[in-house]
Structures are given as C-alpha cells and as structure tokens.
Motif scaffolding. Sequence first.
Motif, short mmCIF file in Angstrom:
data_model
loop_
_atom_site.label_atom_id
_atom_site.label_comp_id
_atom_site.label_asym_id
_atom_site.label_seq_id
_atom_site.Cartn_x
_atom_site.Cartn_y
_atom_site.Cartn_z
N GLU A 253 43.98 15.92 53.40
CA GLU A 253 45.28 16.03 54.06
C GLU A 253 45.11 16.03 55.58
OE1 GLU A 253 49.16 19.02 54.15
OE2 GLU A 253 47.34 19.65 53.11
N LYS B 53 54.11 19.85 50.46
CA LYS B 53 53.22 20.54 49.53
C LYS B 53 53.98 20.84 48.24
CE LYS B 53 50.40 22.63 53.09
NZ LYS B 53 49.83 23.86 53.65
N ARG C 229 49.88 17.04 47.26
CA ARG C 229 50.61 16.75 48.49
C ARG C 229 51.32 15.42 48.33
NH1 ARG C 229 48.73 21.04 48.61
NH2 ARG C 229 47.61 22.10 50.29
#
Length: 111
Positions: free
Chosen positions: A21, A34, A40
């Motif tokens: 991420e 999230k 994600r």
Amino acid sequence: MPLTLEIDYVEFYSAELEATEDFFGKAFSWEFVKYGPDYRDIQNAGIGGGIERSGPKAPLIVLKTDDLPAAYQQVSDAGAEITKEIFEFPGGTRFEFREPGGTDMAVWCPA
C-alpha cells in the motif's frame, strides 16, 4: 509533481500488505479505502482494483505512461527492484520491476 500511472484492472496479492500500500501510494500516487485488516480498495488508478493480504501471486501488471524515464525514476525512488531495464519492443519501450510485496509489474510507453 509525481506521475500518476494507471492500470486497466488487477487484483494484487501481497504478504506485506502495508508495504505494498505504501509503495503504490508513493510510486503511483494511488489512494486506498481500507476494508478490514486484509484488503485495500485501490482508488484513482483508472478503474477498480484491490490488494489482498496473501502470498504474492499475480500476472504481470502493465501500466502505461507518456514519460517512461520519469516513471522509471519515480518507481525506483519508491523502492522498486528493477528486474528488466528499459528496452524496446514493437510498439514502444518498457521496463519491468518488482514492488516490495513481491508483485511483478511493468511500465510501457507507446512509440
């Protein structure tokens, strides 16, 4: 200002979700939503995609740019391992890299 590189669609898998991420945010200027500790949702990448916490297992993902040298520098500065230096192929040039979570990717530029 950093380049924003776009993908068509992909589901990424990463054993190091937070590192992936962070890398994608720095290298491509993407943002995330999230959904729990293990997923994600990728925002601002062209179309939908996501990152799931899992062992790395994905096809080569190819991103497009109009400035390959700038994309190379940006990806390298964000922590990528360059696996193939810039090379020509019919239709353009590209390079390949591996992000910190283990996903193999490439960036190409049309001729």
